[in-house]
Design an enzyme around this catalytic site. Structure first.
Site, PDB file in Angstrom:
ATOM      1  N   ARG A  30     -79.780  21.647  66.587  1.00 23.31           N
ATOM      2  CA  ARG A  30     -80.108  20.349  67.183  1.00 23.31           C
ATOM      3  C   ARG A  30     -78.906  19.823  67.965  1.00 23.31           C
ATOM      4  O   ARG A  30     -77.891  19.442  67.380  1.00 23.31           O
ATOM      5  CB  ARG A  30     -80.522  19.322  66.127  1.00 23.31           C
ATOM      6  CG  ARG A  30     -80.832  17.956  66.746  1.00 23.31           C
ATOM      7  CD  ARG A  30     -81.646  17.047  65.835  1.00 23.31           C
ATOM      8  NE  ARG A  30     -80.918  16.572  64.676  1.00 23.31           N
ATOM      9  CZ  ARG A  30     -81.378  15.629  63.843  1.00 23.31           C
ATOM     10  NH1 ARG A  30     -82.571  15.089  64.056  1.00 23.31           N
ATOM     11  NH2 ARG A  30     -80.666  15.263  62.794  1.00 23.31           N
ATOM     12  N   ASP A  74     -77.836   9.492  57.011  1.00 22.66           N
ATOM     13  CA  ASP A  74     -77.239   9.894  58.273  1.00 22.66           C
ATOM     14  C   ASP A  74     -77.377   8.753  59.264  1.00 22.66           C
ATOM     15  O   ASP A  74     -77.675   7.609  58.888  1.00 22.66           O
ATOM     16  CB  ASP A  74     -77.850  11.197  58.796  1.00 22.66           C
ATOM     17  CG  ASP A  74     -79.328  11.067  59.160  1.00 22.66           C
ATOM     18  OD1 ASP A  74     -79.864   9.940  59.166  1.00 22.66           O
ATOM     19  OD2 ASP A  74     -79.947  12.110  59.462  1.00 22.66           O
TER      20      ASP A  74
END
Length: 541
Positions: free
Chosen positions: A169, A450
């Site tokens: 990613r 996160d």
């Protein structure tokens, strides 16, 4: 001067060049990045300007709709996305995590089907993290990533089974890489992360029976997917690789992208490997886009579950759309981590993971995410039992109708509480403090947090102050109240943390984001300058 030398001469590298980086920052790779930057950065900047205009329209009361100009795409039943690529047929459990060497080995050793190596929300984009992360993936692709901590434990890749398929990613379109300057301007973080990984590893991955596979984050329109597709085509052409070898799974983690799911798959067609429910970022986007509208105020984060009206509708539409077009519909993250100190609490947490994964597989998802290896057996048990086939692309839900009003249904039961406010502050401060130290994901209250969860926290706080919400305890959430609670929580965290912590620095930034006034587009852009170490002169390779 050769073409490569000419292209390299356009670059200033304003970060340090360690000896281990030279495998990654080769003249040929740098030249590849320059060509991508020069070809596509103007389009990227135009799309970011389009985002600003779209937000202004929403602020003026124009709510998103299914696009009339692309109705022909949605109404055409004949087109399909690509058939699953090698290593992506069965994706029932995917683990995600940052790209530091230990995490790469632990993820690849997990009992999962794929590993998403994350340069985005789980990585603080220091120059060192990004380039060493590329070096770690370079070695992982070649199965040479083993290492031993000096005077300590050895980390090695397992040899008793096939390793999970690697998916990378890159960062979103909005982020820049200030340490790598082309023609006087920073390169896109997306192009930097994608370009280095692809250039060095694409042919090696294919030789090993896999391919260059990516998760594509934070997109807000099908035009942004078109940009990725154009980059994919040119990149494959430049290294003599057949088009369609690259595959991209798009995270539907913005409310605007939810209205363009079919168009996003259509733009990527030969490169599409499906869509994913990026649940926390989706909640963040829902609050962010409608933050000025009092009709979209949400209760405590704990009350905003996957069965909330707008979340449930989004899941139904994503699965219907993916299976209609023959591509994977991936489920969301289980962020829990084991609670070793409390057996009863751990049992309850793992039961919640089981229930969440059961909901996903019964809804029609083809796979799911976990943040910790200990959750993989739970997710596997659920999907193995209820999805005996490699996927359930055959499961069609054409009878389901999801309307524009369903996607915008913000009627979520629950209230705003002082406990919810304090938890948001703790999560925001905890994540931001770790991020400015160079750590991109951090365990807080036995959840792996996160950037997405930190964004939900600060956006809710901003929203509650902006609209002067009254808590369940009868307290009006004013600017003064929010800043007072922020100070209290900061003091608590500072006292319990080791010396040299950065909670005060995090609080200074956070204080600008929770008063219902200033609102940064992303926390990561707000904090980015705190972690850049710009050299005054370009480094020598």
């Amino acid at each position: 001067m050769s073409d490569t030398a000419s292209l390299v001469s356009a670059v200033e590298i304003l970060g340090s060049i360690e000896e281990s980086y030279k495998t990654i920052l080769t003249p040929e790779a740098i030249a590849f990045l320059v060509l991508l930057h020069r070809t596509f950065n103007p389009t990227r900047k135009a799309l970011l300007a389009r985002r600003v205009a779209r937000q202004a329209a929403i602020d003026a009361g124009i709510l998103p709709t299914f696009l009339p100009e692309t109705k022909f795409i949605r109404d055409d039943p004949t087109w399909q996305g690509a058939a699953p690529a090698p290593g992506l047929v069965d994706r029932r459990v995917e683990i995600t995590g940052p790209t530091d060497r230990k995490m790469v080995i632990n993820a690849l050793n997990s009992d999962v089907w794929t590993y998403m190596a994350d340069f985005e929300d789980a990585t603080s984009p220091t120059w060192e993290n990004l380039v060493s992360g590329q070096a770690n993936l370079y070695d992982a692709v070649r199965r040479q990533v083993d290492f031993t901590v000096p005077g300590g434990k050895a980390y090695k890749l397992r040899t008793d089974r096939l390793l999970p398929t690697l998916i990378v990613r890159p960062r979103g379109w909005h982020l820049e890489e200030k340490h790598f300057v082309v023609d006087g301007e920073p390169i896109s973080g997306s192009i930097f992360d994608f370009g280095l990984y692809f250039f060095h590893n694409a042919h090696e991955l294919v030789k090993r029976g896999s391919g260059p596979y990516f998760y594509l984050p934070k997109m807000e329109s099908h035009l942004e997917a078109r940009l990725w597709n154009d980059i994919f085509k040119l990149s494959q052409d430049m290294i003599a690789m057949p088009r369609g070898t690259i595959r991209g799974t798009v995270l539907i983690e913005t409310i605007l992208a939810a209205f363009e799911m079919e168009e996003i798959i259509y733009e990527l067609r030969e490169h599409s490997s499906g869509l994913n429910c990026g649940r926390w970022d989706y909640i963040f986007s829902f609050i962010k886009k409608f933050r000025h509208n009092p009709a979209f105020v949400l209760p405590d984060r704990s009350a905003v579950t996957m069965t909330s009206p707008f979340m449930e509708s989004y899941v139904k539409l994503l699965i219907k759309t993916c299976h209609k077009r023959g591509v994977h519909a991936m489920g969301g993250m289980a962020a829990q981590i084991p609670i070793k100190s409390d057996a009863a609490a751990n049992k309850a947490a793992m039961e919640n993971v089981y229930k969440d994964k059961l909901r996903e597989v019964n809804a029609g998802h083809d796979g799911t995410w976990v943040a910790h290896p200990a959750l993989a057996p739970i997710a596997s048990e659920v999907f193995n039992k209820h999805m005996p086939t490699p996927n359930q692309l055959f499961k069609r839900t054409e009878e389901i109708v999801v309307t524009e009003a369903d996607l915008l249904n913000s009627k979520v039961p629950g209230s705003v509480t002082e406990d919810g406010i304090r938890k948001n502050l703790d999560i925001g401060l905890g994540y931001m403090e770790a991020w400015v130290r160079g750590v991109g994901c951090v365990p807080i209250n036995y959840l792996m947090e996160d950037a997405a969860t930190a964004e939900v926290s600060r956006s809710q706080l901003w929203q509650w102050v902006r609209h002067q919400i009254t808590t369940a305890e009868g307290i009006k959430v004013s600017k003064e109240y929010a800043l007072r609670i922020l100070e209290e929580e900061t003091e608590k965290l500072e006292k319990s943390a080791p010396k040299g912590n950065k909670f005060r620095q995090a609080a200074q930034h956070f204080s600008t984001q929770i008063t219902g006034e200033d609102y940064a587009d992303f926390l990561t852009t707000l904090l980015y300058d705190d972690i850049t170490k710009i050299n005054s002169k370009s480094a020598k390779l």
